[in-house]
Design an enzyme around this catalytic site. Structure first.
Site, mmCIF file in Angstrom:
data_model
loop_
_atom_site.group_PDB
_atom_site.id
_atom_site.type_symbol
_atom_site.label_atom_id
_atom_site.label_comp_id
_atom_site.label_asym_id
_atom_site.label_seq_id
_atom_site.Cartn_x
_atom_site.Cartn_y
_atom_site.Cartn_z
ATOM 1 N N VAL A 19 68.576 61.155 69.512
ATOM 2 C CA VAL A 19 69.446 62.040 68.725
ATOM 3 C C VAL A 19 69.545 61.601 67.276
ATOM 4 C CG1 VAL A 19 70.838 62.853 70.675
ATOM 5 C CG2 VAL A 19 71.568 60.817 69.425
ATOM 6 N N GLY A 20 69.031 60.451 66.972
ATOM 7 C CA GLY A 20 69.103 60.025 65.576
ATOM 8 C C GLY A 20 68.351 58.724 65.367
ATOM 9 N N SER A 29 68.350 52.961 59.904
ATOM 10 C CA SER A 29 67.481 51.877 59.466
ATOM 11 C C SER A 29 67.494 50.739 60.477
ATOM 12 C CB SER A 29 67.924 51.377 58.096
ATOM 13 O OG SER A 29 69.290 51.103 58.126
ATOM 14 N N TYR A 30 68.481 50.720 61.352
ATOM 15 C CA TYR A 30 68.579 49.615 62.303
ATOM 16 C C TYR A 30 68.088 49.959 63.693
ATOM 17 C CZ TYR A 30 70.829 46.876 58.818
ATOM 18 O OH TYR A 30 71.063 46.155 57.680
ATOM 19 N N GLY A 31 67.771 51.210 63.939
ATOM 20 C CA GLY A 31 67.276 51.517 65.269
ATOM 21 C C GLY A 31 67.388 52.980 65.625
ATOM 22 N N ASP A 55 81.439 52.858 52.604
ATOM 23 C CA ASP A 55 80.257 53.719 52.564
ATOM 24 C C ASP A 55 80.551 55.061 53.235
ATOM 25 O OD1 ASP A 55 77.661 54.462 51.962
ATOM 26 O OD2 ASP A 55 76.784 53.485 53.720
HETATM 27 N N1 LIG Z 1 77.794 58.097 68.659
HETATM 28 C C1 LIG Z 1 76.812 58.857 68.202
HETATM 29 N N2 LIG Z 1 76.581 60.060 68.746
HETATM 30 C C2 LIG Z 1 75.591 60.826 68.283
HETATM 31 N N3 LIG Z 1 74.779 60.514 67.279
HETATM 32 C C3 LIG Z 1 74.951 59.322 66.706
HETATM 33 C C4 LIG Z 1 75.975 58.423 67.133
HETATM 34 N N4 LIG Z 1 75.920 57.322 66.366
HETATM 35 C C5 LIG Z 1 74.913 57.520 65.503
HETATM 36 N N5 LIG Z 1 74.332 58.714 65.698
HETATM 37 C C6 LIG Z 1 73.240 59.289 64.926
HETATM 38 O O1 LIG Z 1 72.175 58.359 64.850
HETATM 39 C C7 LIG Z 1 71.723 58.210 63.516
HETATM 40 C C8 LIG Z 1 71.620 56.752 63.154
HETATM 41 O O2 LIG Z 1 72.834 56.114 63.441
HETATM 42 P P1 LIG Z 1 73.480 55.023 62.501
HETATM 43 O O3 LIG Z 1 73.765 55.648 61.172
HETATM 44 O O4 LIG Z 1 74.608 54.411 63.219
HETATM 45 O O5 LIG Z 1 72.278 54.006 62.410
HETATM 46 P P2 LIG Z 1 72.040 52.931 61.317
HETATM 47 O O6 LIG Z 1 70.744 52.305 61.668
HETATM 48 O O7 LIG Z 1 73.242 52.044 61.193
HETATM 49 O O8 LIG Z 1 71.901 53.872 60.065
HETATM 50 P P3 LIG Z 1 71.968 53.558 58.547
HETATM 51 O O9 LIG Z 1 70.562 53.443 58.169
HETATM 52 O O10 LIG Z 1 72.632 54.799 58.001
HETATM 53 O O11 LIG Z 1 72.792 52.328 58.366
HETATM 54 C C9 LIG Z 1 72.680 58.966 62.643
HETATM 55 O O12 LIG Z 1 71.961 60.080 62.136
HETATM 56 C C10 LIG Z 1 73.754 59.474 63.511
HETATM 57 O O13 LIG Z 1 73.988 60.845 63.282
#
Ligand SMILES: Nc1ncnc2c1ncn2[C@@H]1O[C@H](COP(=O)(O)OP(=O)(O)OP(=O)(O)O)[C@@H](O)[C@H]1O
Length: 589
Positions: A110-111, A114-116, A230
């Protein structure tokens, strides 16, 4: 306007939740009873940031009122039971901890961040849909691992319906060798960025309800002395029923009273468009909740406009856009800006008159605009706090301080690691300890010193790895589990200086602050000499140069396809030629 009746009913409905049936052995929901009850119970909230608070303490009932009726559940394969003695309670309970990956059936990506990768999954214990974030190679760089530690710790401690909930973190197979971690979140359907893009018919009630939740969440987060730093539409998860939740606490910080007045924000790369003016061009600042309030103002304005309010291409452009709309700030406000270059840039800018908010947002409710002005005050000291904003007439009929709880400040002990220079194994141990909060029996074992048990039981994470790998490989192919709403992002690691200059092992906090002051002074003098080289005069170019110093040392995130957003938002580094052009045009204007 004052809030449509349906909206108020909606909030009331949220306040009386049926406790989740999802209580796992390690979920925070595990001591709910079966009666409807208010989710906001002041005593439960006030203790939730107790250092001894466990993810399993069940102090707070987290709302779970997603409407699953439109979703088709997939088949959940039978769990592979290992032999156990069903008569031994301890053993059966212990085994619930083991092989827990079998509990979740991965559905689709679903998404990606940068971390996974984040995949939706079904929890076979409860039928509930969850989001599982796989964080790859957590310990590749200590700074990334520390960010992850900070985020999972904060999300355990901040329990509020408007903040995304970590339901579980899977137990790694080996305490000392694990590399990936799997964090189970409540599943949300979308994020505010997508909602704004996809809906051009949002009503005044939507705007009001969205802002209400953001401020209510922030009131709680700020009461814990946490600053998100942020906030942007992509970091606000959203459901079709208008429920919002703040997520991504990776850049968040806890502020402690004894923190130095100027903090070295070397890792601060928050998205420029939502960045408070006091942070433009500056990397020395004191943490203040007003930076989040500014971001909320920008987000609210974006809802009203359908597009970002201040889409600056660089810090100078950012300040220009702000002052084009809000007018040049009075000298008293400028004098409070820490960064000398930003201060000089603003003082020598031609005087601009503010644009009336009603001109910029002609269709908006005047009460909404009056509140927006309080959120977008140029001077942080004039900005409303989240609590004050909730009491604004815009929310009359909707706000009620009883359901806008605060909490205790987070204990310093929880963030003691921020003061130390950590090596990979330290962070691994701290993350492992944090994960054990979701595995009460293993935690007990660990606290008793019998942690060797963790090597004896596979965690089931391997199966997950294969499922995630399969999903990732197939993404983009027809019929594969694409559907992800975000594009793949790459984590470009550059050496990331610590926010606080680390004290060598064994050094005291005071000594550490000293080091910090010395480092700050060193950077300040470098900047001064840079300026002297430039004849000491202010220039937009100088300002951008100092902004790019902080940006260039930090993790850069680049989207594969969503380039227009990401490049404009994230990159502060610009070529000399571009800067020269901008400076020339600034001077000519
Ligand atoms: N609980 C959730 N339910 C549905 N989608 C989610 C959830 N948490 C994160 N996502 C989706 O997954 C994607 C990545 O999540 P997240 O931003 O937490 O990752 P990240 O690696 O920390 O990203 P960033 O690069 O922004 O720091 C986002 O687009 C977000 O919309």
């Amino acid at each position: 306007m004052g809030g449509g009746g349906n909206l108020v009913d909606g909030v009331r409905r949220w306040l009386f939740q049926r406790p989740s049936s999802s209580s796992s052995s390690s979920s925070s929901n595990n001591n709910n009873n079966n009666h409807e009850q208010p989710i906001f119970n002041s005593s439960s909230f006030s203790s939730s940031s107790n250092p001894n608070h466990s993810a399993n303490s069940g102090e707070l009932i987290i709302e779970e009122d997603l409407d699953f009726s439109g979703l088709t559940l997939i088949n959940v394969p039978k769990r592979n039971h290992l032999p156990m003695d069903p008569h031994k309670k301890g053993e059966t309970e212990f085994f619930t901890e083991y092989g827990e990956a079998n509990r979740y059936q991965i559905q689709e990506v679903v998404g990606k961040g940068s971390y996974g990768v984040v995949a939706s999954a079904v929890d076979s214990h409860t039928g509930e849909r969850v989001a599982i974030k796989k964080i790859n190679d957590v310990f590749e760089h200590v700074s990334d691992a520390t960010r992850i530690l900070r985020e999972i710790k904060l999300l355990r401690l901040l329990r509020h319906p408007d903040v995304v909930e970590i339901k579980h973190i899977m137990l790694p197979p080996s305490r000392r060798e694990f590399r990936d971690i799997y964090v189970v979140f409540e599943l949300m359907e979308s994020d505010l960025h997508q909602v704004i893009k996809a809906n051009d018919d949002l009503t005044p009630e939507h705007y009001q309800f969205f802002l209400y939740q953001l401020l209510r969440g922030l009131k709680y987060v700020h009461a814990a002395n946490v600053f998100h730093r942020d906030l942007k539409p992509k970091n606000i998860l959203a459901n079709a029923d208008c429920k919002l939740k703040i997520c991504d606490f990776g850049l968040a910080r806890v502020s402690f009273n004894d923190a130095p007045t100027a903090i070295f924000w070397t890792d601060y790369v928050a998205t420029r468009w939502y960045r408070a003016p006091e942070l433009c061009g500056s990397f020395f600042s004191k943490y203040t909740p007003a930076i989040d309030i500014w971001s909320v103002g920008c987000i609210f304005a974006e809802m009203l406009l359908g597009k970002p309010l201040f889409p600056g291409k660089n810090v100078v452009h950012q300040l220009d856009l702000m002052t084009d709309f809000l007018g040049t700030p009075p000298p008293e406000s400028i004098s409070r800006i820490r960064n000398e270059k930003a201060r000089r840039y603003l003082s020598s800018m031609r005087k601009k008159q503010p644009v009336p908010f009603s001109h910029k947002f002609p269709k908006a409710d005047p009460l909404a605009l009056r509140l927006l002005e309080r959120l977008l005050a140029f001077d942080p000291k004039d900005r409303a706090s989240a609590e004050d904003a909730l009491a604004d007439p815009y929310f009359s009929g909707l706000s009620n301080s009883e359901r806008e709880p605060t909490t205790q400040p987070i204990s310093k002990l929880e963030f003691d690691f921020e003061r130390k220079k950590l090596v990979k194994d330290d962070v691994r141990e701290l993350i492992y300890r944090e994960i054990l909060e979701y595995h009460p029996q293993m935690l007990e074992e660990y606290l008793r010193g019998g942690d060797q048990l963790s090597f004896m039981y596979p965690s089931g994470v391997d199966r997950f790895k294969r499922q995630f790998a399969h999903l990732e490989e197939n993404q983009g192919k027809p019929g594969a589990a694409g559907g992800g709403r975000s594009t793949a992002l790459h984590r470009h690691h550059a050496s990331l200086p610590r926010e606080r200059v680390p004290a060598p092992n064994g050094e005291t906090a005071e000594e550490s602050s000293d080091v910090e002051r010395r480092a700050a002074a060193a950077v300040a003098s470098t900047l001064e000499s840079e300026e002297a080289d430039n004849g000491g005069g202010y220039s937009a170019r100088n300002l951008m140069k100092s902004a790019s110093i902080s940006g260039s040392k930090c993790i850069g995130v680049q989207s594969k396809t969503d380039k227009e957003d990401t490049i404009a938002e994230e990159e502060d580094n610009e070529t000399v030629a571009e800067l020269t052009d901008k400076v020339a045009s600034l001077h000519n204007s």
